[in-house]
Design an enzyme around this catalytic site. Structure first.
Site, mmCIF file in Angstrom:
data_model
loop_
_atom_site.group_PDB
_atom_site.id
_atom_site.type_symbol
_atom_site.label_atom_id
_atom_site.label_comp_id
_atom_site.label_asym_id
_atom_site.label_seq_id
_atom_site.Cartn_x
_atom_site.Cartn_y
_atom_site.Cartn_z
ATOM 1 N N GLU A 172 0.835 -1.211 0.000
ATOM 2 C CA GLU A 172 0.000 0.000 0.000
ATOM 3 C C GLU A 172 0.868 1.259 0.000
ATOM 4 O O GLU A 172 0.772 2.092 0.907
ATOM 5 C CB GLU A 172 -0.934 -0.023 1.208
ATOM 6 C CG GLU A 172 -1.929 -1.188 1.170
ATOM 7 C CD GLU A 172 -2.983 -1.139 2.275
ATOM 8 O OE1 GLU A 172 -2.711 -0.551 3.331
ATOM 9 O OE2 GLU A 172 -4.084 -1.686 2.067
ATOM 10 N N GLU A 363 -5.544 -8.238 -1.437
ATOM 11 C CA GLU A 363 -6.209 -8.103 -0.136
ATOM 12 C C GLU A 363 -7.667 -7.774 -0.372
ATOM 13 O O GLU A 363 -7.986 -6.869 -1.152
ATOM 14 C CB GLU A 363 -5.618 -6.952 0.691
ATOM 15 C CG GLU A 363 -4.304 -7.254 1.340
ATOM 16 C CD GLU A 363 -3.850 -6.141 2.283
ATOM 17 O OE1 GLU A 363 -4.691 -5.473 2.907
ATOM 18 O OE2 GLU A 363 -2.629 -5.930 2.354
HETATM 19 C C1 BGP Z 1 -4.408 -3.058 4.846
HETATM 20 C C2 BGP Z 1 -3.068 -3.606 5.254
HETATM 21 C C3 BGP Z 1 -3.084 -4.889 5.981
HETATM 22 C C4 BGP Z 1 -4.341 -5.191 6.725
HETATM 23 C C5 BGP Z 1 -5.605 -4.679 6.118
HETATM 24 C C6 BGP Z 1 -6.821 -4.730 6.986
HETATM 25 O O1 BGP Z 1 -4.397 -1.683 4.929
HETATM 26 O O2 BGP Z 1 -2.219 -3.774 4.146
HETATM 27 O O3 BGP Z 1 -1.888 -4.987 6.681
HETATM 28 O O4 BGP Z 1 -4.262 -5.305 8.047
HETATM 29 O O5 BGP Z 1 -5.486 -3.396 5.628
HETATM 30 O O6 BGP Z 1 -6.780 -3.674 7.884
HETATM 31 P P1 BGP Z 1 -7.060 -3.828 9.405
HETATM 32 O O7 BGP Z 1 -6.137 -4.881 9.866
HETATM 33 O O8 BGP Z 1 -6.768 -2.526 10.014
HETATM 34 O O9 BGP Z 1 -8.481 -4.210 9.532
#
Ligand code: BGP
Length: 470
Positions: A172, A363
């Site tokens: 990201e 993701e």
């Molecule tokens: C993205 C990241 C991840 C992940 C995901 C979900 O921004 O790349 O590392 O964790 O989001 O976010 P969260 O864990 O805050 O729910």
């Protein structure tokens, strides 16, 4: 559903080292920025690692990866996305020699994946800069980071060239605008960070990313190297021309990252952005040439969409790191992230229209509170129909995008096994197909249990998407 996914479509799941491995100080690992961020991306940082930091133990993946990869294999994963913790390989970041024990761990991990025919998909830097690089150099604001990153990528490319085919340079990368510490290792508090320093840091990361692509292609001619961005569609809150232009502006602040990665140069609209914010990027001779090493594919995370408006009284934040104005037509998750499956089709189409490069959804998923119950056979499980619905609806839109003509390499759900969340550092925000018995107060056995979604995803993969319901 009629079959639309290609043979060889890379189905799988994703995690990041700092959110699952734990073992934060074992086998020579140095501290990373995550080890002093107990409350997540936007939270305060501490001087030293503190006990309330769930990431120090994570889900103990460092010691339990064999058990977990076996479960991924049981679901039929074709790929598994994880990251390498930079500070396991170079504990301080600027060390001359790598840490052999750290290298050995990832050898074992990748071997374990390959044993089941699972292709590792590796993020080189996922929200964890070696802490020393933050403290001594102020992270990516300092040009020297390019050299340290170069040494790191040369080391891991050379070591894993026969094991890893798919690489992502920075997780990201556009998140640095919102989270300069965890995304860019920058110690200067966000409110005090000048636009000049922020965009100079971005330039350093973009050069480093292009350099990694160049080196990767030299060391591993068959490897595919991609960039990774947060993809979040921005809709205008109203059809007012002012809102449309505001949307364009916000969109471009993100597109700048993919534009440079794919086109190999700064886009023309960057000139005005830089001029209006008194930014003068200091380029060194050769930078422009390095940037021309463009990526093989674009990968992204997709969780939600937002609205934008020129009306500044409406700028309330919603979900994820990026924030935005809530969409009155969408429902939100328990954490306020608005659920928008069609937004994924929109993102896939707009990115493909713009670049005609293969896309990889690395993701996607729903963070929710799960309840562990006992089923009729006496086994512990979670009836997570809400997660199944979220994933099914998004995958149906992926299938639509495939029909629209978009080239998609694969799909890895976020947090295929429960991990510590990135934004809030909680474990109760769960994404997995596999439940991990660990709670935010530190209690729990760390035992793993298959959720209902485990069997659902297994069927999706087995049928190559035919079991999805539209
Ligand atoms: C993205 C990241 C991840 C992940 C995901 C979900 O921004 O790349 O590392 O964790 O989001 O976010 P969260 O864990 O805050 O729910």
């Amino acid at each position: 559903m009629e079959k639309r996914f290609s043979e060889g479509f890379l189905w799988g799941g994703a995690v990041a080292a700092n959110q699952c491995e734990g073992a934060y100080n074992e086998d020579g690992k140095g501290l990373s920025t995550q080890d002093i961020a107990p409350k997540g991306i936007m939270g305060p940082i501490t001087d030293e690692p503190t006990k309330d930091n769930m990431k120090l133990i994570g889900i103990d993946f460092y010691h339990r990866y064999k058990e977990d990869i076996k479960l991924f294999a049981e679901m039929g994963f074709k790929t598994f996305r994880t990251s390498i913790a930079w500070s396991r390989i170079f504990p301080n970041g600027d060390d001359k020699e790598p840490n052999e024990l750290g290298l050995q761990f990832y050898d074992n991990l990748f071997d374990e994946c390959l044993k089941y025919g699972i292709e590792p998909l590796v993020t080189i830097s996922h929200y964890e800069t070696p802490l020393h690089l933050s403290k001594k150099y102020n992270g990516w604001t300092n040009r020297q980071l390019i050299g340290f990153y170069e040494t790191y990528v040369r080391t891991i490319f050379t070591r894993y060239k026969d094991k890893v085919k798919y690489w992502l340079t920075f997780n990201e990368i556009n998140s640095i605008i919102h989270a300069p510490f965890l995304s860019g290792g920058i110690m200067t508090p966000k409110e005090e960070l000048s636009m000049q320093d922020l965009y100079q840091a971005i330039h350093h990361e973009l050069v480093a990313s292009a350099l990694a692509t160049k080196i990767g292609h030299e060391v591993m001619p068959k490897a595919k190297i991609g960039c990774m961005v947060i993809a979040m569609p921005v809709y205008p809150l109203t059809p007012k021309p002012e809102d449309i232009l505001q949307m364009l502006k916000t969109d471009r602040s993100n597109l700048l990252f993919t534009d440079v990665h794919v086109r190999g140069k700064y886009p023309s609209y960057a000139k005005r952005l830089f001029k209006e914010n008194n930014i003068e990027i200091k380029m060194e001779p050769g930078d422009e040439e390095i940037l021309m090493n463009t990526v093989d594919f674009i990968s992204f995370s997709y969780y939600m969409s937002v609205c934008d408006t020129a009306d500044t009284t409406k700028k309330s934040g919603t979900g994820n790191i990026m924030g935005g104005v809530p969409n009155p037509y969408l429902e939100a998750s328990e954490w306020g992230w608005q659920i928008d499956p069609m937004g994924l089709r929109y993102v896939l189409n707009t990115l493909y229209d713009r670049y005609e490069k293969p896309l990889f959804i690395v993701e996607n998923g729903l963070g929710a509170k799960d309840e562990l119950v006992v089923d009729e056979h006496g086994n512990k499980t979670v009836y997570d129909d809400y997660r199944i619905k979220y994933l099914n609806d998004h995958l149906v839109q992926v299938a639509e995008a495939i029909d629209d003509g978009v080239e998609i390499m694969g799909y890895t759900t976020w947090g295929c096994i429960d991990v510590v969340s990135a934004s809030t550092a909680e474990l109760k925000k769960r994404y997995g197909f596999i439940y991990v018995d660990r709670n935010d107060d530190g209690t729990g056995t760390l035992d793993r249990y298959k959720k209902k979604s485990f069997y659902w995803y297994k069927e999706v993969i087995e049928s190559n998407g035919a079991s999805l319901r539209d």
